[in-house]
Scaffold this motif. Sequence first.
Motif, PDB file in Angstrom:
ATOM      1  N   TYR A  74       0.818  -1.214   0.000  1.00 38.70           N
ATOM      2  CA  TYR A  74       0.000   0.000   0.000  1.00 38.70           C
ATOM      3  C   TYR A  74       0.851   1.263   0.000  1.00 38.70           C
ATOM      4  CZ  TYR A  74      -2.676  -3.888   1.796  1.00 38.70           C
ATOM      5  OH  TYR A  74      -3.219  -5.128   1.963  1.00 38.70           O
ATOM      6  N   CYS A  77       0.088   4.337  -2.358  1.00 36.85           N
ATOM      7  CA  CYS A  77      -1.162   5.114  -2.247  1.00 36.85           C
ATOM      8  C   CYS A  77      -1.205   5.814  -0.891  1.00 36.85           C
ATOM      9  CB  CYS A  77      -2.374   4.219  -2.419  1.00 36.85           C
ATOM     10  SG  CYS A  77      -2.384   2.750  -1.352  1.00 36.85           S
ATOM     11  N   SER A  79      -1.857   8.679   0.385  1.00 36.49           N
ATOM     12  CA  SER A  79      -2.983   9.461   0.885  1.00 36.49           C
ATOM     13  C   SER A  79      -4.260   9.223   0.080  1.00 36.49           C
ATOM     14  CB  SER A  79      -2.629  10.952   0.878  1.00 36.49           C
ATOM     15  OG  SER A  79      -2.272  11.369  -0.416  1.00 36.49           O
ATOM     16  N   SER A  80      -4.265   8.134  -0.666  1.00 33.99           N
ATOM     17  CA  SER A  80      -5.440   7.860  -1.479  1.00 33.99           C
ATOM     18  C   SER A  80      -6.539   7.228  -0.651  1.00 33.99           C
ATOM     19  CB  SER A  80      -5.063   6.934  -2.640  1.00 33.99           C
ATOM     20  OG  SER A  80      -4.631   5.695  -2.145  1.00 33.99           O
ATOM     21  N   SER A  81      -7.759   7.299  -1.145  1.00 35.74           N
ATOM     22  CA  SER A  81      -8.911   6.764  -0.421  1.00 35.74           C
ATOM     23  C   SER A  81      -8.764   5.277  -0.182  1.00 35.74           C
ATOM     24  CB  SER A  81     -10.199   7.025  -1.213  1.00 35.74           C
ATOM     25  OG  SER A  81     -11.303   6.433  -0.575  1.00 35.74           O
ATOM     26  N   GLY A  82      -8.976   4.866   1.041  1.00 39.83           N
ATOM     27  CA  GLY A  82      -8.941   3.454   1.368  1.00 39.83           C
ATOM     28  C   GLY A  82      -7.599   2.930   1.813  1.00 39.83           C
ATOM     29  N   SER A  83      -6.522   3.711   1.673  1.00 38.53           N
ATOM     30  CA  SER A  83      -5.189   3.197   1.960  1.00 38.53           C
ATOM     31  C   SER A  83      -4.985   2.891   3.437  1.00 38.53           C
ATOM     32  CB  SER A  83      -4.119   4.187   1.477  1.00 38.53           C
ATOM     33  OG  SER A  83      -4.269   5.428   2.143  1.00 38.53           O
ATOM     34  N   ASN A  84      -5.442   3.734   4.327  1.00 33.66           N
ATOM     35  CA  ASN A  84      -5.192   3.493   5.744  1.00 33.66           C
ATOM     36  C   ASN A  84      -6.042   2.358   6.298  1.00 33.66           C
ATOM     37  OD1 ASN A  84      -3.133   5.264   5.908  1.00 33.66           O
ATOM     38  ND2 ASN A  84      -4.207   6.824   7.095  1.00 33.66           N
ATOM     39  N   TYR A  85      -7.219   2.183   5.781  1.00 38.41           N
ATOM     40  CA  TYR A  85      -8.004   0.996   6.161  1.00 38.41           C
ATOM     41  C   TYR A  85      -7.229  -0.258   5.791  1.00 38.41           C
ATOM     42  CZ  TYR A  85     -11.134  -2.934   5.441  1.00 38.41           C
ATOM     43  OH  TYR A  85     -11.678  -4.201   5.444  1.00 38.41           O
ATOM     44  N   ARG A 118     -14.942   0.663   7.606  1.00 38.44           N
ATOM     45  CA  ARG A 118     -13.726   0.939   6.836  1.00 38.44           C
ATOM     46  C   ARG A 118     -13.564   2.422   6.498  1.00 38.44           C
ATOM     47  NH1 ARG A 118     -17.489  -1.673   4.040  1.00 38.44           N
ATOM     48  NH2 ARG A 118     -18.128  -1.048   1.943  1.00 38.44           N
ATOM     49  N   ALA A 119     -14.663   3.144   6.337  1.00 40.80           N
ATOM     50  CA  ALA A 119     -14.555   4.574   6.031  1.00 40.80           C
ATOM     51  C   ALA A 119     -13.918   5.339   7.187  1.00 40.80           C
ATOM     52  CB  ALA A 119     -15.937   5.155   5.718  1.00 40.80           C
ATOM     53  N   ASP A 122     -10.295   4.543   7.057  1.00 40.05           N
ATOM     54  CA  ASP A 122      -9.681   5.276   5.942  1.00 40.05           C
ATOM     55  C   ASP A 122      -9.260   6.676   6.368  1.00 40.05           C
ATOM     56  OD1 ASP A 122     -10.010   3.236   4.163  1.00 40.05           O
ATOM     57  OD2 ASP A 122     -11.832   4.048   3.250  1.00 40.05           O
TER      58      ASP A 122
END
Length: 303
Positions: A74, A77, A79-85, A118-119, A122
Amino acid sequence: MNEKDLLKFGKKLGLFRTTIFSDADDRSARVNDVKDRIYKIKCSLNEIFLFLKDNTIYNRQTQHAYYSACLSPYATCMSSSGSNYARISSLLHAILQTQSMPSLDDSSKTWKILFEHRAIFDAVQNPTDLLNALTKLSSADHISSPTGGTFDRMWHVLTNSKGFGQKTAALFIKSIIDVHTLEENTRLRFLENVSVAPDDFVRVPVDSVIKYIFKNITGSNLDFETINDLVFNVIGRTNDEAIIWDDLWFWGFITQHGGGDNRTLAINEAKFWTIYGSPKEKWADVRAHAEKFVEILRACRLD
């Protein structure tokens, strides 16, 4: 520690069976026995800590490989959406698998809740955000902690999450601190403002390997909470050293044979070669240091 606490700790160390003494002189003598034992243990642990601090390079290399396997997919990505989840989920899954017998039924409940929220994961940007997100996984209505520190509260939250326990909760927190504070993991970082406050409480992820080490040092079978209490409260080591104390697992794992109550202390080369990410090109050096570790432990042994 006051007399009452000293006697309680002496009982945990197995020095006596009761903390109630009718004779004042006997009580005073017992308190002095505990103080003497704690002094010996403190000297031993200070020597062991110096060994760990001087030899962090080997386990840090090992742990970096482990964290890279979890987080590198990962890394593109940031700072892209979903990366930290994805990152947090990957770490949680990997750490839960360190249990000898993880419960499929219990952990499935946690993974379902994690996916449903997950949001929120994220959007995590710092330790406080992570703590708030992890509360969604907890089965407890209210989570309290002795210090109120972020990582202390995070540990209590995770230990109340289905499938997790004291060790795995501590191991997850240790991994977050490792990734965000050790130089070799710089490219794997995904949170901001990660640091350990002096008044927080970061625990050593105590497992059977580390318990055996402390049995040698103290002469008693101590549990997770007693070992952490001993290190950070009784002998007064600082909680920001927890990631160094966790190196006990690396040196303990490769110097123990057998399991349960039948462990013996001796170099175990086979275990070293089975560890993913272990510095195999440095085995000669690791073996020499492991022999020193065994020597220190044998000198510290209290039976």
